[in-house]
Design an enzyme around this catalytic site. Structure first.
Site, PDB file in Angstrom:
ATOM      1  N   ASN A  89       9.440 -10.265 -24.080  1.00  0.00           N
ATOM      2  CA  ASN A  89       9.005 -10.947 -22.861  1.00  0.00           C
ATOM      3  C   ASN A  89      10.205 -11.711 -22.317  1.00  0.00           C
ATOM      4  O   ASN A  89      10.583 -12.744 -22.857  1.00  0.00           O
ATOM      5  CB  ASN A  89       7.852 -11.908 -23.195  1.00  0.00           C
ATOM      6  CG  ASN A  89       7.425 -12.722 -21.980  1.00  0.00           C
ATOM      7  OD1 ASN A  89       7.899 -12.477 -20.866  1.00  0.00           O
ATOM      8  ND2 ASN A  89       6.542 -13.683 -22.189  1.00  0.00           N
TER       9      ASN A  89
ATOM     10  N   LYS B 231      10.421 -13.254 -19.569  1.00  0.00           N
ATOM     11  CA  LYS B 231      10.046 -14.400 -18.726  1.00  0.00           C
ATOM     12  C   LYS B 231      10.853 -14.362 -17.415  1.00  0.00           C
ATOM     13  O   LYS B 231      11.145 -13.282 -16.919  1.00  0.00           O
ATOM     14  CB  LYS B 231      10.228 -15.702 -19.505  1.00  0.00           C
ATOM     15  CG  LYS B 231       9.464 -15.658 -20.836  1.00  0.00           C
ATOM     16  CD  LYS B 231       9.328 -16.971 -21.518  1.00  0.00           C
ATOM     17  CE  LYS B 231       8.507 -16.782 -22.794  1.00  0.00           C
ATOM     18  NZ  LYS B 231       8.237 -18.028 -23.496  1.00  0.00           N
TER      19      LYS B 231
ATOM     20  N   HIS C 151      -0.877 -15.443 -20.565  1.00  0.00           N
ATOM     21  CA  HIS C 151       0.185 -16.196 -21.251  1.00  0.00           C
ATOM     22  C   HIS C 151      -0.023 -17.698 -20.990  1.00  0.00           C
ATOM     23  O   HIS C 151      -0.389 -18.096 -19.885  1.00  0.00           O
ATOM     24  CB  HIS C 151       1.554 -15.743 -20.738  1.00  0.00           C
ATOM     25  CG  HIS C 151       2.665 -16.197 -21.632  1.00  0.00           C
ATOM     26  ND1 HIS C 151       3.101 -17.509 -21.669  1.00  0.00           N
ATOM     27  CD2 HIS C 151       3.400 -15.532 -22.565  1.00  0.00           C
ATOM     28  CE1 HIS C 151       4.060 -17.620 -22.583  1.00  0.00           C
ATOM     29  NE2 HIS C 151       4.255 -16.435 -23.140  1.00  0.00           N
TER      30      HIS C 151
ATOM     31  N   GLU D 290       1.985 -19.914 -20.408  1.00  0.00           N
ATOM     32  CA  GLU D 290       2.789 -20.445 -19.297  1.00  0.00           C
ATOM     33  C   GLU D 290       2.090 -20.204 -17.955  1.00  0.00           C
ATOM     34  O   GLU D 290       2.332 -20.913 -16.989  1.00  0.00           O
ATOM     35  CB  GLU D 290       4.201 -19.831 -19.338  1.00  0.00           C
ATOM     36  CG  GLU D 290       5.016 -20.458 -20.458  1.00  0.00           C
ATOM     37  CD  GLU D 290       6.149 -19.596 -20.991  1.00  0.00           C
ATOM     38  OE1 GLU D 290       6.472 -18.565 -20.381  1.00  0.00           O
ATOM     39  OE2 GLU D 290       6.695 -19.965 -22.056  1.00  0.00           O
TER      40      GLU D 290
ATOM     41  N   GLU E 239      -0.316 -16.713 -29.692  1.00  0.00           N
ATOM     42  CA  GLU E 239       0.871 -17.524 -29.453  1.00  0.00           C
ATOM     43  C   GLU E 239       0.469 -18.998 -29.412  1.00  0.00           C
ATOM     44  O   GLU E 239       0.045 -19.489 -28.354  1.00  0.00           O
ATOM     45  CB  GLU E 239       1.519 -17.160 -28.110  1.00  0.00           C
ATOM     46  CG  GLU E 239       1.995 -15.734 -28.015  1.00  0.00           C
ATOM     47  CD  GLU E 239       3.108 -15.587 -26.984  1.00  0.00           C
ATOM     48  OE1 GLU E 239       4.152 -15.036 -27.340  1.00  0.00           O
ATOM     49  OE2 GLU E 239       2.941 -16.036 -25.831  1.00  0.00           O
TER      50      GLU E 239
ATOM     51  N   GLY F 247       9.087 -21.490 -27.873  1.00  0.00           N
ATOM     52  CA  GLY F 247      10.363 -22.082 -27.466  1.00  0.00           C
ATOM     53  C   GLY F 247      10.734 -23.368 -28.197  1.00  0.00           C
ATOM     54  O   GLY F 247      11.628 -24.093 -27.762  1.00  0.00           O
TER      55      GLY F 247
ATOM     56  N   SER G  46       8.712 -18.517 -31.047  1.00  0.00           N
ATOM     57  CA  SER G  46       9.951 -18.798 -31.791  1.00  0.00           C
ATOM     58  C   SER G  46      10.296 -17.753 -32.849  1.00  0.00           C
ATOM     59  O   SER G  46      10.886 -18.085 -33.885  1.00  0.00           O
ATOM     60  CB  SER G  46       9.887 -20.181 -32.451  1.00  0.00           C
ATOM     61  OG  SER G  46       9.820 -21.176 -31.461  1.00  0.00           O
TER      62      SER G  46
END
Ligand code: 13P
Length: 245
Positions: free
Chosen positions: A6, A8, A94, A96, A163, A169, A206
């Protein structure tokens, strides 16, 4: 095992050069049971497809609109548009995107439209650090799955990506027993409530060449959704190698 990159909101046309190494790697490991999927930003999908269409790498997008074909939705891309330019997969839900207001009901509509368009869905779920602290993880995961997959048919075209938000991250990953427990919990729901015979659940958050061997040893994990480390071809190949060799 699935390995999903991904990217992003990173990458430009020059970054496509990094694919050469990955293509070479997949060509020399033809017999290994691995599936590599790249999800670059929309702006690179077409160029990516040209580059990978004759290879063993698959293309995915990072999100889409729930309207299946077209409509007055400024700035959006439909599942059919993605399919027509060579995408086989799409990431939906996701964290985000959820954090920017995407709701369970929108996610549910997107999943239905994607499946109807012939795309496979990488459906992301995960708890926040606060929810984990309050021991609400399984409650949150169950709710996200049930609402996201409400009345979804052909659920074999769905890969679940677990996730935990607090691991994205940050360099933090769950302890093995915690991850194993949550993956099994997710699989049970998919089997019991969605009649999936052999549900696939990936882990994301991560993942890097250093921690992947340990993560891959956890029973029940069917692959990885990789953010940061996937933008560097060597790191991404190392992640695959450490898992399968
Ligand atoms: P990182 O691998 O950068 O933590 O990102 C994970 C992720 O969000 C993949 O979808």
């Amino acid at each position: 095992m699935y390995f999903i990159a991904n990217w992003k909101m990173y990458g430009d046309l020059k970054s496509l050069n990094s694919l050469n190494k990955v293509i070479k790697f997949t060509n020399t490991n033809k017999r290994k049971k691995i599936k590599l999927i790249y999800c670059p930003p929309y702006t690179l999908l077409q160029a990516f497809y040209k580059k990978i269409k004759k290879t063993r790498i698959f293309l995915g997008a990072q999100n889409c609109h729930y309207e299946i074909s077209s409509g007055p939705f400024t700035g959006s891309i439909s599942p059919q548009m993605l399919k027509r330019i060579g995408s086989s997969y799409v990431i939906i839900g996701h964290s985000e995107n959820r954090s920017e207001g995407e709701t369970d009901s929108q996610i549910n509509k997107k999943i239905k439209s994607c499946i109807e368009s012939g795309l496979k869905v990488i459906f992301c779920i995960g708890e926040s650090s606060l929810q984990r602290g309050k021991k609400l993880t399984q409650k949150v995961l169950k709710k996200q799955i049930l609402k996201g997959l409400l009345k979804v048919r052909f659920s074999n075209n769905i890969l679940l990506a677990y996730e935990p938000i607090w691991s994205i991250g940050t360099g933090n990953v769950p302890k093995n027993y915690e991850l194993n427990k949550n993956i099994n919990f997710i699989k049970q729901i998919l089997k019991n409530k969605h009649k999936m015979k052999n549900p696939k659940v990936l882990y994301g958050g991560s993942v890097n060449p250093k921690n992947v061997k340990n993560l891959a040893s956890i029973e029940g994990i069917d692959g990885f959704l990789v953010g940061g480390a996937s933008q560097n071809a060597k790191n991404f190949i190392d992640i695959v190698k450490k898992t399968i060799i």
